[in-house]
Design a protein around this motif. Structure first.
Motif, PDB file in Angstrom:
ATOM      1  N   PHE A   1     -29.809   1.302  61.482  1.00 50.53           N
ATOM      2  CA  PHE A   1     -28.324   0.585  61.473  1.00 50.53           C
ATOM      3  C   PHE A   1     -28.999  -0.740  63.012  1.00 50.53           C
ATOM      4  N   LEU A   2     -29.867  -0.337  64.005  1.00 53.60           N
ATOM      5  CA  LEU A   2     -29.970  -1.720  64.704  1.00 53.60           C
ATOM      6  C   LEU A   2     -30.538  -2.884  64.149  1.00 53.60           C
ATOM      7  N   PHE A   3     -31.239  -2.538  63.011  1.00 55.48           N
ATOM      8  CA  PHE A   3     -32.514  -3.624  61.649  1.00 55.48           C
ATOM      9  C   PHE A   3     -30.568  -3.716  60.746  1.00 55.48           C
TER      10      PHE A   3
ATOM     11  N   TYR B   1     -20.800   3.983  63.607  1.00 51.54           N
ATOM     12  CA  TYR B   1     -20.079   5.545  63.341  1.00 51.54           C
ATOM     13  C   TYR B   1     -19.629   5.202  61.809  1.00 51.54           C
ATOM     14  N   SER B   2     -19.656   4.530  61.284  1.00 57.99           N
ATOM     15  CA  SER B   2     -19.081   3.689  59.646  1.00 57.99           C
ATOM     16  C   SER B   2     -20.774   4.106  58.960  1.00 57.99           C
ATOM     17  N   PHE B   3     -21.687   3.593  59.569  1.00 55.74           N
ATOM     18  CA  PHE B   3     -23.163   3.449  59.389  1.00 55.74           C
ATOM     19  C   PHE B   3     -23.787   4.868  58.380  1.00 55.74           C
TER      20      PHE B   3
ATOM     21  N   ALA C   1     -22.247   7.675  46.668  1.00 57.59           N
ATOM     22  CA  ALA C   1     -21.923   6.979  47.028  1.00 57.59           C
ATOM     23  C   ALA C   1     -23.488   5.571  47.123  1.00 57.59           C
ATOM     24  N   ARG C   2     -22.966   4.404  46.740  1.00 55.94           N
ATOM     25  CA  ARG C   2     -23.118   3.748  46.470  1.00 55.94           C
ATOM     26  C   ARG C   2     -22.825   2.565  47.704  1.00 55.94           C
ATOM     27  N   ILE C   3     -23.592   2.625  49.139  1.00 55.33           N
ATOM     28  CA  ILE C   3     -22.810   1.729  50.075  1.00 55.33           C
ATOM     29  C   ILE C   3     -23.630   0.277  50.246  1.00 55.33           C
ATOM     30  N   ASN C   4     -23.645  -0.916  50.463  1.00 53.58           N
ATOM     31  CA  ASN C   4     -24.210  -2.058  50.697  1.00 53.58           C
ATOM     32  C   ASN C   4     -24.088  -1.643  52.691  1.00 53.58           C
ATOM     33  N   TYR C   5     -24.732  -1.926  52.798  1.00 51.79           N
ATOM     34  CA  TYR C   5     -24.895  -1.420  54.562  1.00 51.79           C
ATOM     35  C   TYR C   5     -24.603  -2.930  55.305  1.00 51.79           C
ATOM     36  N   GLU C   6     -25.121  -3.860  54.040  1.00 51.71           N
ATOM     37  CA  GLU C   6     -25.062  -5.444  55.511  1.00 51.71           C
ATOM     38  C   GLU C   6     -23.752  -5.419  55.410  1.00 51.71           C
ATOM     39  N   ILE C   7     -23.319  -5.610  54.180  1.00 60.02           N
ATOM     40  CA  ILE C   7     -21.084  -5.984  54.167  1.00 60.02           C
ATOM     41  C   ILE C   7     -20.714  -5.245  55.222  1.00 60.02           C
ATOM     42  N   LEU C   8     -21.704  -2.938  55.292  1.00 61.49           N
ATOM     43  CA  LEU C   8     -20.884  -2.911  55.869  1.00 61.49           C
ATOM     44  C   LEU C   8     -20.507  -3.362  57.910  1.00 61.49           C
ATOM     45  N   THR C   9     -22.401  -3.284  57.850  1.00 62.56           N
ATOM     46  CA  THR C   9     -22.268  -3.277  59.345  1.00 62.56           C
ATOM     47  C   THR C   9     -21.433  -5.419  59.632  1.00 62.56           C
ATOM     48  N   VAL C  10     -22.238  -5.693  58.900  1.00 61.18           N
ATOM     49  CA  VAL C  10     -20.762  -7.294  59.365  1.00 61.18           C
ATOM     50  C   VAL C  10     -19.265  -6.879  59.262  1.00 61.18           C
TER      51      VAL C  10
ATOM     52  N   ILE D   1     -14.697   1.737  57.198  1.00 61.74           N
ATOM     53  CA  ILE D   1     -14.649   0.777  58.401  1.00 61.74           C
ATOM     54  C   ILE D   1     -12.672   1.215  58.483  1.00 61.74           C
ATOM     55  N   CYS D   2     -11.704   1.516  57.813  1.00 62.07           N
ATOM     56  CA  CYS D   2     -10.457   1.947  57.988  1.00 62.07           C
ATOM     57  C   CYS D   2     -10.381   3.241  58.484  1.00 62.07           C
ATOM     58  N   LEU D   3     -11.078   4.305  57.867  1.00 61.84           N
ATOM     59  CA  LEU D   3     -10.839   5.676  58.571  1.00 61.84           C
ATOM     60  C   LEU D   3     -11.897   5.795  59.845  1.00 61.84           C
ATOM     61  N   ILE D   4     -12.857   4.824  60.309  1.00 62.03           N
ATOM     62  CA  ILE D   4     -13.495   5.491  60.881  1.00 62.03           C
ATOM     63  C   ILE D   4     -13.277   4.287  62.580  1.00 62.03           C
ATOM     64  N   ASP D   5     -12.161   3.545  62.145  1.00 64.74           N
ATOM     65  CA  ASP D   5     -11.838   2.885  63.211  1.00 64.74           C
ATOM     66  C   ASP D   5     -10.823   3.612  63.663  1.00 64.74           C
ATOM     67  N   LYS D   6     -10.084   4.246  63.413  1.00 66.34           N
ATOM     68  CA  LYS D   6      -8.899   5.149  63.676  1.00 66.34           C
ATOM     69  C   LYS D   6      -9.893   6.183  64.572  1.00 66.34           C
TER      70      LYS D   6
END
Length: 167
Positions: A19-21, A57-59, A71-80, A149-154
């Motif tokens: 995640f820190l990366f 927490y999304s990560f 699930a296929r996740i783009n972690y760069e897009i998720l983090t940004v 992100i929508c879920l974790i933000d709540k």
């Protein structure tokens, strides 16, 4: 039993490092921290800490979905997207000088600010603009990253609002 706890701890450390990366890969991360650290989001939590919590927490949730459901996740897009989802750059607690109906309008403002500051791509823009669904009825999160992100933000918002100390 001890082996399982040790495996879990090692996995948690590996996840944190990964995640820190992704987090430090974001251009101007220190400047973003300084800008968003000026504003309070929920309770005593700054906008930066809230955004970082949502990103982290999304990560972790994305890792869970990837490991358990494939699930296929783009972690760069998720983090940004998570870091910029509340990049609205004003104190929403103040009534003077801020847009009315903050909850409805700030996703678009955050998206525009992120575009100017970071040059986000179309998918990141869509995620940021849809993170307040269902409040923003017409902006539904389309991607897996957006739904996470929508879920974790709540979840983070509720935790931060009712927590007595800053996170």
């Amino acid at each position: 039993m001890i082996v399982r706890v040790k495996e879990y701890s090692i996995k948690r450390i590996q996840d944190k490092r990964e995640f820190l990366f992704y987090l430090i890969k974001i251009k101007h991360h220190v400047k973003i921290h300084q800008i968003l650290g000026k504003y309070i989001q929920h309770g005593k939590t700054t906008v930066y800490i809230h955004s970082r919590n949502v990103a982290y927490y999304s990560f972790l949730f994305a890792k869970f979905l990837e490991n358990k459901l494939g699930a296929r996740i783009n972690y760069e897009i998720l983090t940004v997207s998570a870091i910029f989802h509340d990049f609205f750059l004003y104190d929403w607690h103040e009534t003077e000088g801020r847009p009315r109906l903050h909850g409805f309008r700030h996703p678009k403002i955050a998206s525009e600010n992120a575009q100017k500051f970071y040059n986000i791509n179309e998918e990141e823009k869509q995620i940021i603009e849809s993170h307040m669904w269902p409040l923003t009825l017409t902006k539904f999160p389309k991607s897996t990253e957006g739904k996470i992100i929508c879920l974790i933000d709540k979840c983070c918002s509720i935790k931060e609002t009712f927590k007595r100390k800053g996170v």
